[in-house]
Structure formats: C-alpha cells, structure tokens
Design a protein around this motif. Structure first.
Motif, PDB file in Angstrom:
ATOM      1  N   THR A 161       3.733   9.234  -1.197  1.00  0.00           N
ATOM      2  CA  THR A 161       5.165   8.918  -1.229  1.00  0.00           C
ATOM      3  C   THR A 161       5.382   7.425  -0.987  1.00  0.00           C
ATOM      4  O   THR A 161       6.208   6.784  -1.661  1.00  0.00           O
ATOM      5  N   ILE A 162       4.643   6.862  -0.049  1.00  0.00           N
ATOM      6  CA  ILE A 162       4.758   5.428   0.245  1.00  0.00           C
ATOM      7  C   ILE A 162       4.259   4.593  -0.935  1.00  0.00           C
ATOM      8  O   ILE A 162       4.892   3.615  -1.327  1.00  0.00           O
ATOM      9  N   ALA A 163       3.134   4.987  -1.516  1.00  0.00           N
ATOM     10  CA  ALA A 163       2.582   4.244  -2.656  1.00  0.00           C
ATOM     11  C   ALA A 163       3.570   4.210  -3.821  1.00  0.00           C
ATOM     12  O   ALA A 163       3.702   3.196  -4.521  1.00  0.00           O
ATOM     13  N   ALA A 164       4.282   5.302  -4.015  1.00  0.00           N
ATOM     14  CA  ALA A 164       5.239   5.393  -5.122  1.00  0.00           C
ATOM     15  C   ALA A 164       6.423   4.452  -4.940  1.00  0.00           C
ATOM     16  O   ALA A 164       7.098   4.098  -5.914  1.00  0.00           O
ATOM     17  N   VAL A 188       1.425   4.699  -8.016  1.00  0.00           N
ATOM     18  CA  VAL A 188       2.127   3.415  -8.042  1.00  0.00           C
ATOM     19  C   VAL A 188       2.918   3.291  -9.341  1.00  0.00           C
ATOM     20  O   VAL A 188       2.408   3.561 -10.433  1.00  0.00           O
ATOM     21  N   ALA A 189       4.171   2.887  -9.226  1.00  0.00           N
ATOM     22  CA  ALA A 189       5.052   2.779 -10.397  1.00  0.00           C
ATOM     23  C   ALA A 189       4.486   1.808 -11.428  1.00  0.00           C
ATOM     24  O   ALA A 189       3.810   0.825 -11.086  1.00  0.00           O
ATOM     25  N   ALA A 190       4.788   2.078 -12.692  1.00  0.00           N
ATOM     26  CA  ALA A 190       4.225   1.289 -13.786  1.00  0.00           C
ATOM     27  C   ALA A 190       4.602  -0.186 -13.706  1.00  0.00           C
ATOM     28  O   ALA A 190       3.833  -1.059 -14.111  1.00  0.00           O
ATOM     29  N   GLU A 191       5.796  -0.479 -13.178  1.00  0.00           N
ATOM     30  CA  GLU A 191       6.249  -1.872 -13.122  1.00  0.00           C
ATOM     31  C   GLU A 191       5.745  -2.624 -11.894  1.00  0.00           C
ATOM     32  O   GLU A 191       5.953  -3.834 -11.765  1.00  0.00           O
ATOM     33  N   THR A 192       5.082  -1.927 -10.986  1.00  0.00           N
ATOM     34  CA  THR A 192       4.591  -2.552  -9.750  1.00  0.00           C
ATOM     35  C   THR A 192       3.293  -3.302  -9.998  1.00  0.00           C
ATOM     36  O   THR A 192       2.355  -2.758 -10.593  1.00  0.00           O
TER      37      THR A 192
END
Length: 232
Positions: A161-164, A188-192
């Motif tokens: 949840t934190i990574a997301a 991890v989100a694609a834009e991160t």
C-alpha cells in the motif's frame, strides 16, 4: 506551503553491510558459516533450537558494536524535505538509530522476541540474549522475531500500500532476489520515478525506465540526495 513528496525506500543488506553487518547472499548461501536453512527456517528451529537461539543471540551481540552509517543518516535527514517511508528487509535497527521515523521491517526485528506458538505476541528485548526457558505469558518458549524462509510476511500488504503511494521510489542495497519483498516494485505507479542504488548494475527487468546509480550505499545516497533535492 506545498505538500512534501512521498519518498519510499526499499532497503536491503547492502546498506547495513557498510556498518559491519554481514550478509549471506554473497557467500554461497552461508550466513556466519551456517547454511541459512539451519538458522532461518521453521525446520531448523525444530531440529536444533539451541543452535538457532545462539545464532540470533550472537547477531544481537554483534549489533551492539555496529553504528548507522552515512547512508542511514542521509535517509533520516531527508525527512526534512520529504515524507520518507522506509521498507526494509533488514532485521537490524540502524534506520531507527539514525533517526528515521517511519520504518517497516518486512523480515522481523532482531531486537524483539515472539512466542513460538502465537506469532502475534511480540516483545521488545532490552538485552541481547534469549535463553531456553524464557517464555511468553501463554507459556510458550520465546523465539527470535524473524520471518524465516517458508513463513508468511505479515507486513507485506501494508508495504505494498505504501509503495503504491510513492512519488519517488528508491531501491538500495538489495538485489531484488528475495520474494515477496522484491515484488514491491510491481506496486509502484507507472509515473513514479524509480532509482536503484547498487555497486553492480541490476539485471532485474523492471519493465520500465529506471535510474541506476552504480555506487555503494553511502556514495549512492549522496548522489541521490543531490538529484532529488534539485528536482523537488
């Protein structure tokens, strides 16, 4: 005042190694001369409990002589400018001792004990030794508060949840070979933007663009600090 960016860090043995804590994956699967399955599995505990207890007692004793290194300190200092969450595979307390305030230990904590029958019963240790006969309130023998091979990783869902929610994701001191921790990158989100700090270029296929900082933990953190502060 603008909201601080969320910096999420996945750390592994490589950052603690610079403080003198030995790793096992660089030496043929041996950890302080022991096969890891002898000292880091439920089977090892059942077969030779005294060996397992002594092994972790010695690791705690060793930890007393280790101090956080500059990489740990830089991560703690980054809390001035970022909302920093550290997800670590390490069982030492060097992140906390350096001053980091949000640390999740995926694989347990060396300076804690747990019931050998009820893993939800966890206790802080103010000494380095767990002895045979040290029991929890339910009467079961205390064991190291370590997630051994073959056991569930109870904090994995919280870590995912934190990574997301990361604005910046950093991998430091881990080869991303141990699952399920290695799978956190997939959340991890694609834009991160992802940064990987390792003296060897990772051969992991991230399926996306990654910034590799091919340095040890301390020098890599110095480089990362300059990059993210200039971009923030």
């Amino acid at each position: 005042m603008s909201k601080k960016k969320h910096l999420v860090v996945l750390s592994g043995a490589g950052i603690s190694a610079e403080s003198g804590i030995k790793t096992f994956r660089d030496s043929g699967g041996l950890w302080e001369g022991h096969d890891v399955m002898e000292v880091a599995s439920p089977e090892g505990w059942r077969i030779n409990r005294p060996l397992v207890q002594d092994f972790y007692n010695q690791r705690r004793k060793q930890l007393l002589d280790c101090e956080p290194n500059e990489a740990h300190v830089i991560l703690a200092d980054l809390e001035k400018d970022f909302d920093v969450s550290i997800i670590t595979q390490n069982v030492d307390d060097l992140h906390e001792r350096a001053g980091s305030s949000q640390v999740i230990h995926l694989h347990g904590e060396l300076k804690k004990a747990q019931s050998s029958l009820d893993p939800s019963l966890v206790y802080d240790l103010d000494h380095w030794e767990i002895k045979d006969g040290d029991k929890c309130e339910k009467g079961s023998q205390l064991r190291p508060h370590i997630v051994w091979f073959g056991e569930q990783v109870p904090k994995m869902e919280e870590a995912a949840t934190i990574a997301a929610k990361a604005d910046i994701f950093v991998v430091i001191g881990t080869s991303l070979q141990v699952y399920p921790a290695a799978g956190l990158v997939e959340y991890v989100a694609a834009e991160t933007k992802i940064y990987v700090i390792d003296p060897k270029r990772s051969d992991v296929n991230f399926g996306r663009k990654v910034v590799h900082i091919i340095e040890n933990a301390t020098n890599g953190m110095k480089t990362l600090e300059k990059i993210i502060k200039s971009e923030n």
